[in-house]
Design a protein around this motif. Sequence first.
Motif, mmCIF file in Angstrom:
data_model
loop_
_atom_site.group_PDB
_atom_site.id
_atom_site.type_symbol
_atom_site.label_atom_id
_atom_site.label_comp_id
_atom_site.label_asym_id
_atom_site.label_seq_id
_atom_site.Cartn_x
_atom_site.Cartn_y
_atom_site.Cartn_z
ATOM 1 N N GLU A 41 0.842 -1.194 0.000
ATOM 2 C CA GLU A 41 0.000 0.000 0.000
ATOM 3 C C GLU A 41 0.876 1.244 0.000
ATOM 4 O O GLU A 41 1.872 1.319 0.717
ATOM 5 C CB GLU A 41 -0.913 -0.007 1.230
ATOM 6 C CG GLU A 41 -2.042 0.998 1.175
ATOM 7 C CD GLU A 41 -3.053 0.780 2.289
ATOM 8 O OE1 GLU A 41 -4.157 1.362 2.212
ATOM 9 O OE2 GLU A 41 -2.743 0.033 3.242
ATOM 10 N N ILE A 42 0.484 2.204 -0.818
ATOM 11 C CA ILE A 42 1.171 3.493 -0.899
ATOM 12 C C ILE A 42 0.420 4.503 -0.043
ATOM 13 O O ILE A 42 -0.813 4.548 -0.043
ATOM 14 C CB ILE A 42 1.264 3.986 -2.348
ATOM 15 C CG1 ILE A 42 2.122 3.039 -3.180
ATOM 16 C CG2 ILE A 42 1.838 5.404 -2.415
ATOM 17 C CD1 ILE A 42 3.566 2.962 -2.747
ATOM 18 N N ALA A 43 1.185 5.315 0.687
ATOM 19 C CA ALA A 43 0.584 6.319 1.560
ATOM 20 C C ALA A 43 1.344 7.632 1.417
ATOM 21 O O ALA A 43 2.512 7.662 1.032
ATOM 22 C CB ALA A 43 0.600 5.858 3.016
ATOM 23 N N LEU A 44 0.657 8.714 1.739
ATOM 24 C CA LEU A 44 1.263 10.047 1.780
ATOM 25 C C LEU A 44 1.519 10.393 3.240
ATOM 26 O O LEU A 44 0.612 10.290 4.080
ATOM 27 C CB LEU A 44 0.326 11.071 1.147
ATOM 28 C CG LEU A 44 0.825 12.512 1.076
ATOM 29 C CD1 LEU A 44 2.047 12.623 0.181
ATOM 30 C CD2 LEU A 44 -0.279 13.440 0.581
ATOM 31 N N VAL A 45 2.745 10.806 3.575
ATOM 32 C CA VAL A 45 3.102 11.108 4.961
ATOM 33 C C VAL A 45 3.741 12.484 5.030
ATOM 34 O O VAL A 45 4.317 12.977 4.060
ATOM 35 C CB VAL A 45 4.083 10.049 5.539
ATOM 36 C CG1 VAL A 45 3.496 8.661 5.440
ATOM 37 C CG2 VAL A 45 5.424 10.104 4.823
ATOM 38 N N TRP A 46 3.633 13.099 6.219
ATOM 39 C CA TRP A 46 4.287 14.370 6.510
ATOM 40 C C TRP A 46 4.331 14.555 8.018
ATOM 41 O O TRP A 46 3.566 13.918 8.750
ATOM 42 C CB TRP A 46 3.554 15.532 5.835
ATOM 43 C CG TRP A 46 2.195 15.816 6.395
ATOM 44 C CD1 TRP A 46 1.859 16.723 7.361
ATOM 45 C CD2 TRP A 46 0.952 15.172 6.036
ATOM 46 N NE1 TRP A 46 0.514 16.701 7.623
ATOM 47 C CE2 TRP A 46 -0.065 15.759 6.825
ATOM 48 C CE3 TRP A 46 0.625 14.161 5.129
ATOM 49 C CZ2 TRP A 46 -1.383 15.361 6.726
ATOM 50 C CZ3 TRP A 46 -0.709 13.773 5.032
ATOM 51 C CH2 TRP A 46 -1.690 14.364 5.828
ATOM 52 N N PRO A 47 5.216 15.395 8.544
ATOM 53 C CA PRO A 47 5.283 15.606 9.987
ATOM 54 C C PRO A 47 3.972 16.171 10.528
ATOM 55 O O PRO A 47 3.391 17.094 9.943
ATOM 56 C CB PRO A 47 6.438 16.603 10.152
ATOM 57 C CG PRO A 47 7.272 16.416 8.934
ATOM 58 C CD PRO A 47 6.318 16.079 7.833
ATOM 59 N N SER A 48 3.514 15.625 11.637
ATOM 60 C CA SER A 48 2.215 16.020 12.181
ATOM 61 C C SER A 48 2.175 17.478 12.614
ATOM 62 O O SER A 48 1.110 18.109 12.603
ATOM 63 C CB SER A 48 1.859 15.128 13.378
ATOM 64 O OG SER A 48 1.826 13.777 13.004
ATOM 65 N N ASP A 49 3.322 18.039 13.001
ATOM 66 C CA ASP A 49 3.334 19.408 13.521
ATOM 67 C C ASP A 49 3.637 20.451 12.454
ATOM 68 O O ASP A 49 3.901 21.615 12.793
ATOM 69 C CB ASP A 49 4.361 19.529 14.649
ATOM 70 C CG ASP A 49 5.767 19.118 14.205
ATOM 71 O OD1 ASP A 49 5.910 18.647 13.058
ATOM 72 O OD2 ASP A 49 6.703 19.264 15.009
ATOM 73 N N SER A 50 3.599 20.096 11.178
ATOM 74 C CA SER A 50 3.943 21.074 10.142
ATOM 75 C C SER A 50 2.842 21.240 9.102
ATOM 76 O O SER A 50 3.093 21.673 7.983
ATOM 77 C CB SER A 50 5.240 20.655 9.434
ATOM 78 O OG SER A 50 5.066 19.429 8.741
ATOM 79 N N THR A 51 1.619 20.887 9.455
ATOM 80 C CA THR A 51 0.512 21.036 8.509
ATOM 81 C C THR A 51 0.180 22.503 8.310
ATOM 82 O O THR A 51 0.050 23.256 9.273
ATOM 83 C CB THR A 51 -0.721 20.281 9.015
ATOM 84 O OG1 THR A 51 -0.381 18.907 9.229
ATOM 85 C CG2 THR A 51 -1.854 20.361 8.006
ATOM 86 N N ASP A 52 0.058 22.926 7.054
ATOM 87 C CA ASP A 52 -0.354 24.286 6.743
ATOM 88 C C ASP A 52 -1.204 24.263 5.479
ATOM 89 O O ASP A 52 -1.525 23.200 4.946
ATOM 90 C CB ASP A 52 0.853 25.219 6.588
ATOM 91 C CG ASP A 52 1.831 24.734 5.520
ATOM 92 O OD1 ASP A 52 1.432 23.861 4.716
ATOM 93 O OD2 ASP A 52 2.968 25.223 5.487
#
Length: 274
Positions: free
Chosen positions: A194-205
């Motif tokens: 499975e492919i997923a998109l990830v990013w740091p939880s504290d940097s959402t903008d």
Amino acid sequence: MAGFMDWELAEVMLQGYPGGGYCEDVPADNTPAADNDAASAEAAPRELRIAFVPGVTPGKWIRRWEERMPHIPLKAFMVDDGDAQLEAVRAGTADMGFVRLPVEREGLSVIPLYEEQPVVVAPKGHEISVFEEVALEDLEQEAFLDVPALGGAGPALEVVAAGAGLVILPMPVARHLNVKDTVARRLTGAAGTEIALVWPSDSTDEVLEEFIGIVRGRTAQSSRQPSAQPVKVKKEPKPDRRGAAPKKAPKVAQRYAPNPDKGRGRGSRKKGKR
């Protein structure tokens, strides 16, 4: 003598300036250089950096991004899968990443996107080449190679081409590498990846939210897209075009003759004789 005294006075006055320089050599403000560098970094244009593992083709999402957000450039680069696929995101060299699950999710926001079809890859001329798809239970007697132990999919396929065994890979990875002297067939009965998109939880903008919406297939007019939100402009009061109201004449009390019938019922007036 007077000229000598003038030079002495000038030297004393210059002792208060850094390095003994003239006034124009002293910066107009006392802002440290580090602060100026930080301000320049903040003023630098934003760039969205996307990492992706082999087998992921982010071209369609990049094209949509360039159409909707041409003022923010997007830079995409490939990283190794396995344990190294999260290094760019955690180190800050990538804002987001397309990874192959499972991954360590601590400190990350993860959105699963789609599953990949597994395939079995064998040396060219192997008996699986006569089939369109193969069941895993029919390959019990085959020798399967450990892909991570061989250093990844690329080196593992080279070993397969030499006739040392078979490997199971996601179909996009096998197509991406396309090693000579190998054959790949769809595999049933095996778990897919499975492919997923990830990013740091504290940097959402808003920039990341915009890309998330593009990956999820939201249209440019979607109410959930930050770029589709209308800019609230404070309305100025409309000018009064009616002009000044005409002055009304003052009311004058008018007196009327008393009504003889007032206060009497109908027919109360006595009629005279005709």
